[in-house]
Design a protein around this motif. Structure first.
Motif, PDB file in Angstrom:
ATOM      1  N   CYS A 245      -3.013   0.867  12.433  1.00  0.00           N
ATOM      2  CA  CYS A 245      -1.789   1.074  13.207  1.00  0.00           C
ATOM      3  C   CYS A 245      -2.134   1.628  14.585  1.00  0.00           C
TER       4      CYS A 245
ATOM      5  N   PHE B  26       3.790   5.353  14.059  1.00  0.00           N
ATOM      6  CA  PHE B  26       2.642   4.519  13.720  1.00  0.00           C
ATOM      7  C   PHE B  26       3.124   3.070  13.731  1.00  0.00           C
TER       8      PHE B  26
ATOM      9  N   ALA C 170       2.852  -0.710  13.256  1.00  0.00           N
ATOM     10  CA  ALA C 170       2.038  -1.623  12.454  1.00  0.00           C
ATOM     11  C   ALA C 170       1.617  -2.845  13.259  1.00  0.00           C
ATOM     12  N   ASP C 171       0.481  -3.418  12.908  1.00  0.00           N
ATOM     13  CA  ASP C 171       0.046  -4.682  13.489  1.00  0.00           C
ATOM     14  C   ASP C 171       1.068  -5.768  13.141  1.00  0.00           C
TER      15      ASP C 171
ATOM     16  N   VAL D 227      -2.165   5.518   6.808  1.00  0.00           N
ATOM     17  CA  VAL D 227      -2.055   5.124   8.211  1.00  0.00           C
ATOM     18  C   VAL D 227      -2.727   6.113   9.162  1.00  0.00           C
TER      19      VAL D 227
ATOM     20  N   CYS E 175      -6.022   4.304  12.138  1.00  0.00           N
ATOM     21  CA  CYS E 175      -5.152   4.079  13.293  1.00  0.00           C
ATOM     22  C   CYS E 175      -5.929   4.205  14.595  1.00  0.00           C
TER      23      CYS E 175
ATOM     24  N   ASN F 160       8.750   1.608  10.175  1.00  0.00           N
ATOM     25  CA  ASN F 160       8.492   0.365   9.438  1.00  0.00           C
ATOM     26  C   ASN F 160       9.721  -0.038   8.642  1.00  0.00           C
TER      27      ASN F 160
END
Length: 406
Positions: free
Chosen positions: A56, A70, A72-73, A184, A188, A219
């Motif tokens: 992340c 964080f 996310a891809d 995460v 990261c 998320n």
């Protein structure tokens, strides 16, 4: 196990959902350049049970409050939408009516409407004394235990159901496990500087928690799992304690009752359930017990018997947004159409929310703080509910060859 083609098809549909709010970001564009190849590769690692979430990007935001994010891809966002599409109808059907967050047809305004209904109904149209209790969880997303959450999600999905949108239960559970147990904070990249975290309370950062707790805020799956984690608590309140007027938005809980002492006395019982079953603590500084005549602070509004007002946080954020717009308007010599659209979106998002409260004078006063140059580019509706771009002015001064189409 499902057919590979079915898995690939559902990933493609999830990709279309994931890209809606991420168009033109670096990750999304990189993925789209080789969309078929990337989706095929993603389906392959899932099929072979080799999928692992990518690192992340961690950073700090200041609005509406200082918070750790964080991000996310994009590939993992596709997985989040994949999981959501498979489980949402089942999860939603098992939640109580009065859980409002991240649910189709609900949300903050729905929760505010329900709170107003509680006041009217419980007080018998304000003929009986009525009180409210507000509770909040201390660092809710940070303190979710992965094993407890996974067990609850698994239990909500029927054991005898073999297919979820054509995807096997085993594959779905595998992806849910990989998502929930993803550490995460260990995996990261930090965007910006570590000094950005100065001023953030330690309890608000996943870097200060063990690997078996905490979900990244923002998320899509975290929002859904936030409803699942406290679902047993919701049923405990409604079915066992038989509290009729109760609602929850994430960890923001509201109880309404005619007996003030009853509300005061249930706090230890509620706290014990949360601690013993979910390892959560009620925030000691966010317990509010008062008469409804004083107004219920809920979901950004102060809700009173015959009116509601905008909360200070929303007012302050709107004021800061106007200050930023004024700075831009004062120094930028020319504006692109996209820049004007972005400014319009910021202002109208606040006005759209505020018009659901008694805020006419506030909206008028806030828009009056915009510098004069702003009104070259925008019209304001008479009721101060919306700003509209002055297309003729922009076309004449900045884009003589531009042709507008409706």
């Amino acid at each position: 196990m499902e057919k590979f083609e079915q898995l690939l098809y559902q990933l493609h549909l999830s990709y279309l959902q994931a890209r809606k709010n991420k168009r033109n970001t670096h990750n999304q564009l990189a993925f789209e350049l080789n969309q078929e190849k990337n989706l095929h590769a993603l389906a392959t690692v899932i099929y072979e049970r080799k999928y692992t979430p990518k690192p992340c990007i961690a950073f700090i935001i200041d609005k509406p409050v200082m918070r750790e994010i964080f991000a996310a891809d994009f590939i993992d966002r596709v997985i989040h939408h994949f999981i959501y599409r498979c489980i949402y109808p089942i999860i939603d059907s098992k939640l109580i009516h009065d859980t409002y967050s991240c649910r189709v047809g609900k949300g903050t305004l729905f929760g505010i409407h329900r709170a107003k209904g509680y006041m009217h109904s419980c007080s018998q149209d304000f003929t009986k004394e009525t009180y409210f209790l507000k509770l909040d969880i201390e660092a809710y997303f940070m303190n979710m235990h992965h094993d407890i959450l996974f067990e609850k999600v698994d239990a909500m999905l029927p054991q005898n159901k073999k297919s979820f949108l054509g995807i096997s239960r085993a594959t779905l559970i595998y992806l849910i496990r990989q998502t929930i147990f993803n550490h995460v904070a260990e995996n990261c990249r930090i965007k910006g500087n570590k000094s950005d975290w100065l001023g953030l309370p330690p309890s608000k950062s996943l870097f200060n928690y063990p690997n078996n707790t905490g979900l990244p805020i923002g998320n899509l799956t975290s929002q859904v799992f936030g409803n699942v984690y406290m679902n047993d608590f919701d049923y405990f309140v409604k079915k066992e304690m038989k509290i009729k007027y109760y609602g929850r938005y994430v960890d923001d809980m509201l109880f309404v009752h005619n007996d003030k002492s009853f509300l005061e006395n249930i706090i230890p019982q509620l706290s014990n359930f949360l601690l013993s079953n979910l390892k959560l603590k009620v925030h000691p500084n966010k317990i509010v017990l008062n008469s409804i005549e004083e107004g219920i602070p809920f979901l950004g509004q102060i809700i009173k018997p015959h009116c509601s007002y905008i909360g200070n946080r929303t007012k302050n954020n709107f004021y800061q947004a106007i200050q930023e717009i004024n700075k831009i308007m004062a120094v930028v010599p020319e504006f692109s159409w996209q820049q004007l659209c972005d400014i319009r979106a910021i202002i109208n998002s606040y006005l759209g929310y505020m018009q659901h409260a008694n805020s006419y004078n506030l909206r008028k006063a806030m828009l009056g703080k915009l510098i004069n140059r702003f009104y070259n580019f925008y019209f304001v509706e008479r009721n101060f509910n919306k700003v509209i771009i002055n297309e003729d002015f922009w076309q004449w001064h900045f884009s003589p060859n531009y042709r507008f189409t409706n």
